[in-house]
Design an enzyme around this catalytic site. Structure first.
Site, mmCIF file in Angstrom:
data_model
loop_
_atom_site.group_PDB
_atom_site.id
_atom_site.type_symbol
_atom_site.label_atom_id
_atom_site.label_comp_id
_atom_site.label_asym_id
_atom_site.label_seq_id
_atom_site.Cartn_x
_atom_site.Cartn_y
_atom_site.Cartn_z
ATOM 1 N N ASN A 270 -5.691 0.481 11.261
ATOM 2 C CA ASN A 270 -4.850 -0.406 10.278
ATOM 3 C C ASN A 270 -3.050 0.172 11.130
ATOM 4 O OD1 ASN A 270 -7.378 -0.914 9.032
ATOM 5 N ND2 ASN A 270 -6.825 0.692 8.059
ATOM 6 N N HIS A 272 -1.144 2.483 10.555
ATOM 7 C CA HIS A 272 -0.078 2.958 9.740
ATOM 8 C C HIS A 272 -0.468 4.511 10.806
ATOM 9 C CE1 HIS A 272 -3.181 2.997 6.396
ATOM 10 N NE2 HIS A 272 -3.612 3.963 7.692
ATOM 11 N N CYS A 307 3.350 5.127 6.020
ATOM 12 C CA CYS A 307 4.646 5.457 7.503
ATOM 13 C C CYS A 307 3.523 4.483 8.653
ATOM 14 C CB CYS A 307 4.358 6.555 7.589
ATOM 15 S SG CYS A 307 5.897 7.520 9.131
#
Length: 396
Positions: A270, A272, A307
């Site tokens: 994904n 991240h 993040c």
């Protein structure tokens, strides 16, 4: 439209309901060769795996892409996965997988690391969705989720470890799901020894949906609910899972590790940073003498934001106030002198009782560390217990 001009390998799905490994031939009549013919130029009889040199054109619905052929994702519910040593439990809605602890999953003491345990939890969760027949080509996303540009993101996770498995040990990992409010889902796990049945660890997590394009949280569409609701069961791995508030640390925390930068290898499908990387960043702030003398028995994570690869991260850590207060360890200092024992002795019925029950707790925070306002990524709490010491009377 995309064209591949290289040898293509088409793994053949095997029966999921029998112990037999007899291959089932795939129908490749919808694969266009060189963009003109629907029949392979060089027909190869398939015996488990077919190999043919072709140019494969990827078109719309009904055509087999190279990725689909290589992954061989089930389109219907399966009860057994021979390759992953997995099978259905809980009346067909739960999942159990047998795994072996590998050499690269253990630390210097030959026991599995927490990061390895978390990776196993993630893998069994994905394999559960795989077995359901609902897995699309996303990271655990169902067909309806992909149609709505939705992905799963974890909002909270708690892991309790009683004992860590050792190198070469065979484990059984059970996982199942249940509803969490109107728009969320809970997933639980149970890890036990296949040989003894002893439960090593329990875990629970809460998941919500995020729009893959806008990166904003989303309500659960009715189509998605219709897919996953039949898999919900009322069962808890951690029965006393009552969320305990985790305070936000400030920059005056006792331990600080700054300028942490995600690497490409830290990103998941994904795009991240994977939650296992968060745990590594947190544990790096724990003092070395605590890591050597104590064992991590519990961790709770509360996720606040994603993040990304461009973020610079700061890891903050503070010991929590409690019965045993951490003190700097001096050279030739007694093992027990590093903690305040008075309250524990009074509350636990003597010296031995306090020694056996002592725990350390730390509060953690990962946040962005940029020129603008810092933003929380993850709040956490870790719980540590004393590693067992050899008996002083063992050699007598």
């Amino acid at each position: 439209m995309a064209t591949f001009s290289h040898p293509a390998y088409f793994p053949v799905r095997r029966s999921s309901c029998r112990d037999s490994y007899e291959p089932i031939k795939q129908n490749l009549s919808n694969i266009k060769i060189d963009g003109t013919s629907k029949k392979p130029a060089n027909k190869v009889e398939m015996a488990g795996v077919a190999t043919t040199s072709i140019s494969m054109t990827l078109l719309g619905n009904g055509y087999v892409t190279e990725q689909q052929a290589r992954q061989n994702i089930p389109t219907t519910k399966q009860s057994v996965d021979h390759f992953r040593q997995g099978f259905s439990i809980e009346g067909g809605v739960g999942y159990r997988q047998r795994v072996v602890i590998r050499s690269y999953e253990v630390g210097p003491d030959k026991t599995a690391t927490l990061e390895s345990v978390l990776n196993l939890l993630q893998e069994t969760a994905l394999n559960h969705v795989w077995m359901s027949g609902l897995l699309s080509d996303g990271f655990g996303a169902t067909h309806e989720m992909m149609r709505n540009d939705l992905i799963w993101v974890v909002s909270r996770m708690q892991v309790q470890v009683d004992q860590y498995p050792i190198w070469g040990e065979v484990l059984e990992i059970d996982t199942w799901v249940q509803a969490s409010g109107k728009n969320g889902m809970k997933r639980d796990w149970l890890i036990r020894s296949q040989a003894t049945g002893h439960v090593f660890a329990r875990a629970t997590s809460t998941w919500v949906m995020m729009n893959r394009k806008t990166r904003r949280l989303s309500k659960m569409p009715e189509g998605v609910r219709g897919e996953i609701a039949p898999w919900f069961i009322e069962k808890q791995a951690i029965t006393d899972d009552v969320p305990e508030k985790i305070i936000k640390l400030d920059n005056n925390a006792k331990y600080v590790n700054s300028d942490l930068k995600p690497k490409r290898s830290d990103l998941d499908m994904n795009r991240h940073v994977n939650n296992v990387k968060y745990v590594k960043w947190m544990l790096e702030t724990i003092p070395d003498d605590i890591l050597e003398s104590h064992q991590l028995t519990g961790i709770t994570l509360e996720y606040r934001r994603e993040c990304g690869s461009s973020d610079i991260v700061q890891s903050l850590c503070n010991p929590e106030d409690g019965m045993f207060i951490e003190r700097p360890k001096q050279e030739n200092q007694s093992l027990l002198d590093g903690f305040s024992l008075a309250a524990g002795i009074l509350e636990n019925g003597g010296f031995l009782g306090s020694f056996e029950k002592q725990q350390l707790r730390y509060t953690h925070l990962l946040q962005t560390n940029g020129n603008l306002k810092d933003e929380e990524i993850v709040r956490g709490r870790t719980v540590w217990k004393k590693k067992p010491e050899p008996s002083p009377f063992a050699s007598m």
